[in-house]
Design a protein around this motif. Structure first.
Motif, PDB file in Angstrom:
ATOM      1  N   GLN A 143       0.838  -1.189   0.000  1.00  0.00           N
ATOM      2  CA  GLN A 143       0.000   0.000   0.000  1.00  0.00           C
ATOM      3  C   GLN A 143       0.877   1.244   0.000  1.00  0.00           C
ATOM      4  O   GLN A 143       1.971   1.260   0.588  1.00  0.00           O
ATOM      5  N   ALA A 144       0.407   2.310  -0.679  1.00  0.00           N
ATOM      6  CA  ALA A 144       1.167   3.557  -0.746  1.00  0.00           C
ATOM      7  C   ALA A 144       0.209   4.720  -0.971  1.00  0.00           C
ATOM      8  O   ALA A 144      -0.972   4.526  -1.296  1.00  0.00           O
ATOM      9  N   ILE A 145       0.729   5.961  -0.797  1.00  0.00           N
ATOM     10  CA  ILE A 145       0.001   7.188  -1.115  1.00  0.00           C
ATOM     11  C   ILE A 145       0.896   8.023  -2.015  1.00  0.00           C
ATOM     12  O   ILE A 145       2.060   8.271  -1.680  1.00  0.00           O
ATOM     13  N   ASP A 146       0.367   8.436  -3.177  1.00  0.00           N
ATOM     14  CA  ASP A 146       1.196   9.214  -4.093  1.00  0.00           C
ATOM     15  C   ASP A 146       1.196  10.685  -3.695  1.00  0.00           C
ATOM     16  O   ASP A 146       0.564  11.090  -2.711  1.00  0.00           O
ATOM     17  N   ARG A 147       1.901  11.519  -4.465  1.00  0.00           N
ATOM     18  CA  ARG A 147       2.060  12.940  -4.137  1.00  0.00           C
ATOM     19  C   ARG A 147       0.749  13.713  -4.210  1.00  0.00           C
ATOM     20  O   ARG A 147       0.613  14.783  -3.619  1.00  0.00           O
ATOM     21  N   ALA A 153      -2.454   0.711  -4.474  1.00  0.00           N
ATOM     22  CA  ALA A 153      -2.012  -0.657  -4.226  1.00  0.00           C
ATOM     23  C   ALA A 153      -0.995  -0.998  -5.316  1.00  0.00           C
ATOM     24  O   ALA A 153      -1.279  -0.831  -6.506  1.00  0.00           O
ATOM     25  N   LEU A 154       0.191  -1.449  -4.914  1.00  0.00           N
ATOM     26  CA  LEU A 154       1.257  -1.755  -5.862  1.00  0.00           C
ATOM     27  C   LEU A 154       1.551  -3.257  -5.843  1.00  0.00           C
ATOM     28  O   LEU A 154       1.870  -3.815  -4.791  1.00  0.00           O
ATOM     29  N   LYS A 155       1.419  -3.862  -6.996  1.00  0.00           N
ATOM     30  CA  LYS A 155       1.712  -5.279  -7.159  1.00  0.00           C
ATOM     31  C   LYS A 155       3.157  -5.384  -7.652  1.00  0.00           C
ATOM     32  O   LYS A 155       3.481  -4.935  -8.758  1.00  0.00           O
ATOM     33  N   ILE A 156       4.020  -5.970  -6.834  1.00  0.00           N
ATOM     34  CA  ILE A 156       5.457  -5.970  -7.098  1.00  0.00           C
ATOM     35  C   ILE A 156       5.915  -7.407  -7.333  1.00  0.00           C
ATOM     36  O   ILE A 156       5.752  -8.280  -6.476  1.00  0.00           O
ATOM     37  N   PRO A 228     -10.525  -1.414  -9.804  1.00  0.00           N
ATOM     38  CA  PRO A 228      -9.498  -0.412  -9.523  1.00  0.00           C
ATOM     39  C   PRO A 228      -9.108   0.394 -10.763  1.00  0.00           C
ATOM     40  O   PRO A 228      -9.224  -0.074 -11.898  1.00  0.00           O
ATOM     41  N   GLN A 229      -8.610   1.599 -10.529  1.00  0.00           N
ATOM     42  CA  GLN A 229      -8.088   2.449 -11.594  1.00  0.00           C
ATOM     43  C   GLN A 229      -6.605   2.167 -11.792  1.00  0.00           C
ATOM     44  O   GLN A 229      -5.852   1.997 -10.833  1.00  0.00           O
ATOM     45  N   PHE A 230      -6.158   2.115 -13.037  1.00  0.00           N
ATOM     46  CA  PHE A 230      -4.769   1.843 -13.379  1.00  0.00           C
ATOM     47  C   PHE A 230      -3.969   3.149 -13.383  1.00  0.00           C
ATOM     48  O   PHE A 230      -4.425   4.179 -13.883  1.00  0.00           O
ATOM     49  N   TYR A 231      -2.746   3.108 -12.825  1.00  0.00           N
ATOM     50  CA  TYR A 231      -1.831   4.250 -12.798  1.00  0.00           C
ATOM     51  C   TYR A 231      -0.591   3.919 -13.632  1.00  0.00           C
ATOM     52  O   TYR A 231       0.391   3.358 -13.128  1.00  0.00           O
ATOM     53  N   PRO A 232      -0.589   4.248 -14.943  1.00  0.00           N
ATOM     54  CA  PRO A 232       0.523   3.857 -15.808  1.00  0.00           C
ATOM     55  C   PRO A 232       1.855   4.508 -15.443  1.00  0.00           C
ATOM     56  O   PRO A 232       2.917   3.896 -15.615  1.00  0.00           O
ATOM     57  N   ALA A 233       1.834   5.758 -14.944  1.00  0.00           N
ATOM     58  CA  ALA A 233       3.084   6.451 -14.636  1.00  0.00           C
ATOM     59  C   ALA A 233       3.832   5.811 -13.472  1.00  0.00           C
ATOM     60  O   ALA A 233       5.055   6.012 -13.323  1.00  0.00           O
ATOM     61  N   MET A 242      -2.256   0.438  -9.049  1.00  0.00           N
ATOM     62  CA  MET A 242      -3.686   0.695  -9.220  1.00  0.00           C
ATOM     63  C   MET A 242      -4.214   1.360  -7.958  1.00  0.00           C
ATOM     64  O   MET A 242      -3.527   1.441  -6.933  1.00  0.00           O
ATOM     65  N   SER A 243      -5.438   1.854  -8.037  1.00  0.00           N
ATOM     66  CA  SER A 243      -6.042   2.459  -6.858  1.00  0.00           C
ATOM     67  C   SER A 243      -6.267   1.415  -5.780  1.00  0.00           C
ATOM     68  O   SER A 243      -6.593   0.262  -6.064  1.00  0.00           O
TER      69      SER A 243
END
Length: 437
Positions: A143-147, A153-156, A228-233, A242-243
């Motif tokens: 889990q993370a929070i962007d700027r 949610a980051l799948k690594i 969830p929404q995808f975050y390509p950057a 993703m969100s």
């Protein structure tokens, strides 16, 4: 969580092979020790009994979970195809593998993030939790929070998983053959190749991002279902961002009132029909962890799209015919549709063919009912018994086409969930609107 609970994932083929080689040595040592113990008691041990000691099974399960992807995926496919015909020891071992994996340590995690977002990767986030929300066969989720303050949610992905897929699967098969746990009749080569293909697809996070975006587009305006929404950057080759979606595990629905459980169950059954007959793509993994229930919004949340498969118009039309024939109990139409998707490619007896068609009809028993009580049915036992009758007494062990196998897995997984939730559903009314040409 501290790094004491994490274990570094062997990232290179040689190191992963060395892990299995070391395991073989320890298993062999366990065989010798157990043999000495039994001989000392005046018993004449059999080779299989020596291999299947609890200590050896723990060694195998621990090592396969540490190598993660290949062992878990092959275990899923074996359990889908062989089911109750597998030895109890192997079934329990594979069930343990499917329950999760140990997370990778912080330094290895940071290295993966740097490969995807650069050495300054932490500047992309206000907060980043190094403790994973979940650890599974291909990667782990953080889990993370962007700027901008978005909850993420980051799948690594575990390092080395993609590069070692083929060799890992081959090594796992060798180990299972050595243990003599696999049914000799199992058409193993087809499952091996499919395990490799499926793992390569699930390790392709760009492909999963395409599936995620497709589901988001299809369902964005659908009430009651959230994607969830995808975050390509903030995504890369081995990173999928993703969100973050809140909710409880789907099996926690058992604490909701019966009407609410039945509403969500109906949503899931209708969604499968929509996936197959409208989207032409089906998320084929029915694992409860791939869904959430949000008690605040009462939404069903879809989470994981790594096991999504595309179905061509030919396939969807054939399955539309199969569902219609199964509901109508029209044996001739069922035979024709099943043949279209690749059943009965080899010569079989009329008794075997009849048994296969009976299995189809039995699997569609809930779909014929005006109201089907999943809590009161013994459908799972009857399917198992008929499957064993076909495989053991009729002498017919035939894997269905792989695309069919995954679709059957999804439907059977939904039945299992509905039974666990104790729901009754108007299945026929839910399914029939999707079966018109």
């Amino acid at each position: 969580m501290t790094d004491k609970s994490a274990r570094s994932v062997p990232a290179h083929r040689l190191s992963r092979l060395a892990h299995l080689g070391g395991l073989a040595t320890r298993v062999a040592g366990g065989v010798v020790a157990e043999g000495v113990r039994q001989l000392a008691k005046g018993q004449r041990p059999e080779a299989k009994d020596l291999l299947l000691t609890p200590a050896n099974l723990r060694r195998v399960a621990d090592k396969l979970a540490h190598l993660r992807g290949a062992a878990m995926k092959l275990g899923q496919l074996l359990s889908m195809d062989a089911g109750d015909l597998m030895p109890v020891e192997l079934a329990e071992l594979l069930a343990g593998l499917r329950s999760g994996a140990t997370p990778m340590p912080m330094l290895q995690l940071a290295a993966v993030m740097e490969q995807n977002l650069g050495s300054d990767w932490q500047t992309h986030f206000q907060q980043f939790s190094f403790s994973p929300l979940a650890a599974a066969s291909i990667g782990q989720v953080h889990q993370a929070i962007d700027r901008q303050g978005n909850q993420l949610a980051l799948k690594i992905q575990y390092p080395g998983v993609r590069q070692s897929i083929d060799s890992d699967v081959d090594n796992v098969v060798s180990l299972l053959k050595l243990s003599r746990l696999l049914p000799p009749e199992l058409p193993l080569q087809e499952l091996i190749e499919e395990a490799k293909r499926q793992l390569h697809a699930e390790a392709d996070y760009r492909l999963e991002a395409e599936h995620l975006q497709a589901y988001h587009q299809h369902l964005n305006h659908r009430e009651e279902i959230r994607v969830p929404q995808f975050y390509p950057a903030l995504s890369g080759e081995t990173l999928l961002c993703m969100s973050y979606e809140s909710g409880a595990a789907l099996d926690q629905l058992i604490y909701q009132a019966r009407p609410e459980r039945q509403r969500i169950a109906a949503l899931l059954l209708e969604l499968l029909m929509q996936e197959l007959f409208v989207f032409g793509r089906v998320q084929t993994d029915p694992n409860f962890a791939n869904f959430l229930y949000d008690p605040a919004s009462r939404d069903l949340v879809l989470l994981d799209f790594g096991a999504t498969r595309l179905y061509s118009p030919h396939w969807t039309q054939a399955y539309r015919a199969i569902f219609r024939a199964g509901i109508a109990q029209d044996r001739d139409a069922l035979l024709e549709a099943a043949t279209q998707i690749g059943y009965f490619k080899r010569e079989i007896t009329s008794a075997q063919q009849t048994q296969v068609l009976s299995l189809f009809e039995l699997a569609m028993e809930p779909l014929r009912a005006e109201t089907y009580d999943f809590a009161a049915t013994d459908l799972a036992r009857r399917l198992r018994d008929q499957g064993m009758e076909l495989s053991l007494r009729q002498g017919y062990w035939h894997s269905p086409p792989i695309d069919a196998l995954f679709l059957h897995r999804k439907l059977a997984g939904l039945y299992l969930l509905f039974a666990r939730l104790g729901v009754s559903l108007p299945c026929r009314a839910l399914v029939e609107p999707w079966l018109a040409d």
